[in-house]
Design a protein around this motif. Structure first.
Motif: not given
Ligand SMILES: Nc1ncnc2c1ncn2[C@@H]1O[C@H](COP(=O)(O)OP(=O)(O)OP(=O)(O)O)[C@@H](O)[C@H]1O
Length: 658
Positions: A300, A616, A358, A294-297, A318-325, A354
C-alpha cells in the motif's frame, strides 16, 4: 486439451508410419536407401547429418527463435516437411529434442537441453507476434511479465501445469512501471531465454512514443504542450489537435493548451499512439484536517508513493486488498479537500465508516451527497448517478477540490466522464478491482485518471493479505429431456435465459447450502424469476433492485451479524439470494460461500467481482459457479474462471451426476 493430445498423436503416428514406409522401401532396394539406413543407424549416412542436433540448431538460428515447427526446419534445411518431421521425431526419440504443443498452432520443437535449463518453467518467445508462451511459469516470471505484458490466455484452468500466453501491446509498454526503457528491457531479458533484437527495438520505440509529448504548467500559470521535436509538433500534434485544443503556438515545439481541453488533448494523442506525460502543477485544494491512523502495508505504501510521484493513477487490486485504506492514506497525503465518487449509496456509507475507522477526520467534515442527503463538506462522498446530473454541478464547483477519487473506476458513466474531464487540474485517483475491461474503456480511464498502479496481484496473494478462494465450476445437467429440447430449439437471448434458469440448479444450490451449513452464503442470480424460485424453494431472503433500501440494508445487517447463541438467533440471516444489485462493493466480509447460479453471460468483470465478494481476509472462502452442461454457459464459465486463474486463483471443475 483434447485437441492438443490429438495433434501429438497424429504427429507421432505420422512419424512412425513414414519410418515404417521407409524401411519397407529400403527393403525393396529403392533409391531412398540411405534415409532408411539412417533411421536404424544414426552413425552413418548423409541424411543423418542433415538432421543432426547441430543442423537443428542451425535451423533455429536461421529462424531467430528458440523453437521451430517442422515446416520451418524443412524450409531452413531445404528438405520436405515430411522428412523434417521424421527426423525431428527421431531426435525426439533420442532425447535430443523436445516438443511443445502450442494451442491453435502447430507443434514446435526445441532442444531438450534448453528445456532442462528450466526444469519446471519453459519460456517460448514469438517475437514477431510479440507473444510469449510460458509453460509452468514461476511467480517471478509472472510478476515480471505482468509489468509489461498482457496475459491473453491460459490454456488450462490449472495455473500450475499449463501454458500462459502473454502479448506485449503498445499500451502495455506505455503503462509499464519503469523509470526508463533500459529498466524495462532488463526486466524483459530476465524472463526471456535469449535476446530478441527486433522485439527490444520495438519496445524502445513504443517507450519513446510515450515520452515524446509532455504537458507542464508555465510559470505564468497556463498549460503548455511540449513535443520532443519540431516534426512531432508539426506532423502529429497539428494533425490530431485543433483550435479547440490549442490556443496558439509558443515555439516550434510548444503550444499553449486550452485549459478545458486537457483531457481531450491527452485522449487525441493517446489515440494517435503518443500518450502524453502529465507534469502539470495540480490543485491541492483547501486544506483538510486528516491523518491516517492505520499503518499501511508495504504494497500500500508503494501504491501511495507511486501515486504521489505521478499525482494521478489507478490502484488496481482484488476486492479486499486494501484499496480504500490506501485511498484514505492518499487523501491524507495530498491533504486537500476531496471528492469521492462511488457507484451506490451503500458504498457511500461504507466509505464514511472506513474514513472514520482509519483516520482522524472529524465526522462533521465528511459529507454524503446522494438521493437522500445533499451535504458538501471538505471530504464529500457522492454517487456517480448524482454526479452525472446537470442540476448537481455544484458538487464540482462549490469547493476547491484537490483530489477526486473514483471508486470502482470502471463504473464512470459518460456524463461523469465529460464533467470530470474538466477537472484535470485536480489530483485524480481511481480504484478498481478490474484491470481487464471488455467494453474497452481502458484508454478512457488512462487518459482521464492515469496509469494503473499495482496491477500485480500475485504478490498480494503471496503476502497472504487476500484470502485465496477455491473456485469450483460445477457443470449441472438439464433436469430432463424436455428442458434440453427446449434449449435446443430456442435461440439468442431466450437460449441464454433457459440455460441460466435450468431448474436443476435449484437442487444443486440446495445441496451446496446443505453441504456447507456452517457457512454464510450468497447466491448470485441474473434473472429475477430464478431468484424468486430459489428463494421460495429454499426459504432464503431475496434481494433485488426492487427491494427497498431500508429492507436491503436491514438484510445485509442481519447477514453480517455473527448471531451469537444468546441474542439474535431469530434475527440472523445465513444465506441471501442476490441479484445484480448485490454484485459490487457491498461489504459482507463474513460471506464464506458464494454460489453463482447464473449470470455467466456477463462480463469478465462480473466474474472476478463475484468471486471477489468472498475474497476477504477473514474465514475460508469457497466459490461455486453453476453452469448448465451442454449449453453456452460451459464456455462462459471456463472463460471467466480462466480470468481468475490468471490472477493466481485455484480453479477446479466438477461434473454433477445426472
Ligand atoms: N493497512 C491495513 N491494516 C489493517 N487493515 C487493513 C489495512 N488495509 C486494509 N485493511 C482492512 O482490509 C479490509 C479490506 O480493505 P479495503 O476495504 O480497503 O479493501 P478494498 O480493496 O477497497 O476492497 P473493495 O474492492 O471490496 O472495496 C478492510 O476490513 C480494511 O479495514
Amino acid at each position: 486439451m483434447t485437441d492438443d493430445t490429438g495433434d501429438t498423436d497424429t504427429a507421432a503416428g505420422d512419424a512412425s508410419d513414414s519410418a515404417a514406409g521407409d524401411a519397407s522401401d529400403s527393403a525393396a532396394g529403392d533409391a531412398s536407401d540411405s534415409a532408411a539406413g539412417d533411421a536404424s543407424d544414426s552413425a552413418a549416412g548423409d541424411a543423418a547429418e542433415d538432421f543432426s542436433l547441430d543442423r537443428f540448431h542451425e535451423a533455429l538460428e536461421a529462424e531467430e527463435r528458440p523453437v521451430a515447427t517442422a515446416s520451418e526446419v524443412a524450409r531452413r534445411l531445404g528438405t520436405s516437411q515430411a522428412a523434417a518431421r521424421d527426423a525431428l521425431a527421431a531426435l525426439v526419440d533420442r532425447g535430443d529434442v523436445d516438443r511443445l504443443d502450442v494451442e491453435s498452432d502447430p507443434v514446435v520443437f526445441f532442444p531438450t537441453d534448453w528445456g532442462r535449463l528450466a526444469t519446471r518453467e519453459r519460456v517460448v518467445a514469438f517475437p514477431d507476434r510479440r507473444e510469449i508462451v510460458v509453460d509452468r511459469p514461476t511467480q517471478f516470471t509472472r510478476a515480471r511479465l505482468s509489468q509489461f505484458a498482457h496475459l491473453v490466455d491460459t490454456t488450462g484452468t490449472d495455473p500450475g501445469t499449463r501454458g500462459y500466453l502473454y502479448r506485449i501491446r503498445q499500451e502495455d509498454v506505455w503503462a509499464a512501471p519503469f523509470e526508463d526503457a533500459d529498466g524495462l528491457i532488463a526486466s524483459l531479458r530476465s524472463v526471456l531465454p535469449r535476446r530478441f533484437e527486433h522485439l527490444e527495438e520495438w519496445i524502445r520505440d513504443q517507450w519513446r512514443r510515450a515520452h515524446r509529448f509532455r504537458l507542464y504548467t508555465h510559470e505564468d500559470g497556463y498549460v503548455v504542450l511540449q513535443a520532443a521535436s519540431e516534426s512531432l509538433m508539426g506532423n502529429v500534434a497539428d494533425q490530431h489537435l485543433d483550435d479547440d485544443h490549442l490556443r496558439a503556438p509558443i515555439s516550434e515545439t510548444e503550444a499553449w493548451v486550452n485549459e478545458d481541453a486537457v483531457a481531450a488533448v491527452k485522449r487525441a494523442l493517446y489515440d494517435a499512439g503518443y500518450p502524453v506525460e502529465d507534469d502539470r502543477d495540480l490543485d491541492v485544494g483547501d486544506p483538510v484536517d486528516i491523518d491516517l491512523t492505520t499503518d499501511l502495508r508495504g504494497y500500500q505504501e508503494t501504491w501511495v508513493e507511486t501515486f504521489l510521484d505521478a499525482r494521478s493513477g489507478v490502484y488496481v487490486g482484488p476486492p479486499g486488498s486494501g484499496k480504500t485504506v490506501a485511498a484514505i492514506a492518499t487523501i491524507a497525503a495530498v491533504g486537500g479537500e476531496t471528492l469521492i465518487l462511488v457507484p451506490s449509496r451503500e458504498l457511500a456509507g461504507q466509505w464514511r465508516e472506513e474514513l472514520l475507522e482509519h483516520s482522524t477526520i472529524d465526522p462533521a467534515d465528511i459529507g454524503l451527497y446522494h438521493g437522500g442527503r445533499k451535504e458538501i463538506r471538505p471530504v464529500t462522498i457522492a454517487t456517480y448517478q448524482i454526479a452525472g446530473m446537470d442540476r448537481h454541478r455544484a458538487l464540482f464547483d462549490s469547493r476547491k477540490w484537490g483530489l477526486i477519487c473514483f471508486d470502482e473506476a470502471h463504473h464512470i458513466s459518460s456524463p461523469v466522464y465529460s464533467r470530470t474531464a474538466e477537472l484535470q487540474t485536480k489530483h485524480r485517483l481511481g480504484l478498481s478491482a478490474t484491470p481487464v475491461r471488455e467494453t474497452g474503456s481502458e484508454e478512457e480511464i488512462y487518459t482521464l485518471i492515469g496509469r494503473p498502479i499495482g496491477a500485480d496481484w500475485d504478490e498480494l496473494f503471496e503476502a497472504g493479505f487476500v484470502q485465496e478462494p477455491e473456485v469450483e465450476i460445477r457443470y449441472v445437467p438439464w433436469r430432463d429431456e424436455m428442458a434440453r429440447n427446449e434449449y435446443a430449439s430456442a435461440d439468442g437471448r431466450e437460449r441464454r435465459r433457459l440455460a441460466a434458469e435450468n431448474p436443476a440448479k435449484i437442487e444443486e444450490v440446495r445441496y451446496l447450502l446443505a453441504a456447507h451449513r456452517d457457512k454464510k452464503a450468497l447466491v448470485f442470480i441474473e434473472y429475477l424469476d430464478q431468484g424468486e424460485a430459489i428463494a421460495d424453494a429454499l426459504g432464503v431472503p431475496f434481494i433485488s433492485g426492487e427491494t427497498p433500501h431500508r429492507e436491503r440494508a436491514e438484510l445485509f445487517r442481519r447477514f453480517r451479524d455473527d448471531g451469537g447463541e444468546s441474542d439474535s438467533d431469530r434475527d440472523d440471516v445465513d444465506a441471501l439470494v442476490v441479484s445484480r444489485v448485490g454484485d459490487e462493493g457491498i461489504d459482507l466480509p463474513n460471506a464464506e460461500l458464494a454460489i453463482v447460479a447464473s449470470g455467466l453471460g456477463g462480463s469478465r468483470r462480473q466474474g472476478s467481482q463475484r468471486a471477489g465478494r468472498t475474497m476477504r481476509p477473514a474465514g475460508s472462502a469457497l466459490v461455486y459457479v453453476l453452469a448448465t452442461r451442454g449449453s453456452s454457459e460451459e464456455e462462459f464459465a471456463q472463460r471467466q474462471m480462466r480470468h481468475l486463474a490468471r490472477k493466481g486463483i485455484r480453479v477446479r471443475e466438477t461434473n454433477v451426476a445426472e
